[in-house]
Write a protein that holds these residues in place. Structure first.
Motif, short mmCIF file in Angstrom:
data_model
loop_
_atom_site.label_atom_id
_atom_site.label_comp_id
_atom_site.label_asym_id
_atom_site.label_seq_id
_atom_site.Cartn_x
_atom_site.Cartn_y
_atom_site.Cartn_z
N CYS A 114 0.85 -1.19 0.00
CA CYS A 114 0.00 0.00 0.00
C CYS A 114 0.88 1.25 0.00
CB CYS A 114 -0.94 0.01 1.21
SG CYS A 114 -0.09 -0.10 2.81
N TYR A 125 -4.49 1.61 -1.71
CA TYR A 125 -4.11 0.27 -2.15
C TYR A 125 -4.10 0.21 -3.68
CZ TYR A 125 -5.09 -0.77 2.71
OH TYR A 125 -5.09 -0.76 4.09
N ARG A 129 -9.23 -0.40 -4.07
CA ARG A 129 -10.21 -0.42 -2.98
C ARG A 129 -10.25 0.92 -2.26
NH1 ARG A 129 -6.91 -4.39 1.09
NH2 ARG A 129 -5.90 -4.96 -0.87
N ARG A 182 -2.79 -1.65 12.82
CA ARG A 182 -2.62 -2.87 12.03
C ARG A 182 -3.98 -3.44 11.61
NH1 ARG A 182 1.81 -6.90 14.44
NH2 ARG A 182 1.29 -7.87 12.46
N GLN A 183 -4.94 -3.36 12.52
CA GLN A 183 -6.28 -3.85 12.18
C GLN A 183 -6.88 -3.05 11.03
OE1 GLN A 183 -8.11 -6.52 13.75
NE2 GLN A 183 -6.01 -6.95 14.39
N LYS A 184 -6.54 -1.78 10.94
CA LYS A 184 -7.11 -0.91 9.91
C LYS A 184 -6.47 -1.11 8.55
CE LYS A 184 -8.03 3.43 10.92
NZ LYS A 184 -7.94 4.81 11.48
N GLU A 186 -3.78 -3.49 7.47
CA GLU A 186 -3.19 -4.74 6.99
C GLU A 186 -4.27 -5.62 6.37
OE1 GLU A 186 -0.86 -6.39 10.16
OE2 GLU A 186 0.71 -4.87 9.93
N ARG A 187 -4.50 -5.41 5.06
CA ARG A 187 -5.57 -6.10 4.36
C ARG A 187 -5.12 -6.59 2.99
NH1 ARG A 187 -10.83 -2.17 5.24
NH2 ARG A 187 -10.75 -2.02 7.49
N PRO A 188 -4.54 -7.76 2.82
CA PRO A 188 -4.14 -8.70 3.88
C PRO A 188 -2.66 -8.57 4.23
CG PRO A 188 -4.05 -9.82 1.78
CD PRO A 188 -4.43 -8.39 1.49
N GLN A 190 0.88 -7.79 5.65
CA GLN A 190 1.41 -7.26 6.89
C GLN A 190 2.26 -6.04 6.58
OE1 GLN A 190 3.85 -9.97 9.11
NE2 GLN A 190 3.82 -8.73 10.97
#
Length: 206
Positions: A114, A125, A129, A182-184, A186-188, A190
């Protein structure tokens, strides 16, 4: 607080220049290179070899060479040669511009999978998205980790540099912010690595 590295074999000159630079309320000047340090700019006095050595270690840091030699030195990317004698005001202006310069690529920093748009405070990204909006603190965390390169940034250091003086902030505050960040983002992929009680950004091809 911006950190400026000053390297000079002339102790008197270094002391005088350090005192002048530290008149800027947001600058801290250090006279020794620390491999664990993260600097916003570096000034090297009349030592081209030292400059080359630092350039290899501080790839993302603006470097200034104060030069009195007869040889004309080329200015590599990220390196500015300042001929002696120089006007102090001109050096300070150049440092101020370098320290506060916008990040490369139109205000974006490349991360793993990203890009961080610093001005918009959002992560974008390549697959198109919807960008993820960040808080000012989350943006500052990613910027500081990016500036650190491969160095592992400890929780206490991140706390001091991003939160500054805040008696209510602790290393647990850092852990919580990193977890939520990281929850926000890291998709997917890392983006942030946790190592040795600290953090660093994952390399693009790691």
């Amino acid at each position: 607080m911006a950190k400026i590295l000053l390297i000079s074999a002339n102790a008197v000159f270094a002391g005088d220049l350090k005192s002048q630079l530290e008149r800027h309320p947001d600058w801290e000047v250090r006279e020794e290179y620390d491999s664990d340090g993260v600097f916003d700019a570096a000034v090297v006095d009349d030592d081209a070899e030292k400059l080359r050595s630092l350039h290899e270690k501080l790839l993302q840091t603006p470097l200034f060479l104060l030069w009195s030699g007869e040889t004309e030195l080329p200015e590599d990317e990220g390196v500015r040669v300042v001929r002696k004698p120089f006007r102090l005001e001109a050096l300070i202006d150049a440092l101020h511009t370098a320290v506060n310069a916008a990040p490369p690529a139109g205000g974006e920093l490349p991360l793993c999978g990203c890009r961080l748009n610093v001005a918009a405070r959002e992560v974008c990204y390549p697959d198109g998205r919807e960008p993820i909006k960040l808080t000012e603190r989350e943006t500052a965390i990613l910027k500081y980790l990016y500036k650190a390169g491969d160095k592992i940034v400890g929780k206490a250091e991140l706390l001091a540099e991003v939160w500054g003086y805040n008696p209510e902030a602790t290393t647990h505050t850092v852990e919580t912010h990193i977890y939520r960040l990281r929850q926000k983002i890291e998709r997917p992929e890392q983006v942030i690595m946790t190592e040795d009680n600290g953090y660093r950004l994952k390399k693009e091809n790691a």
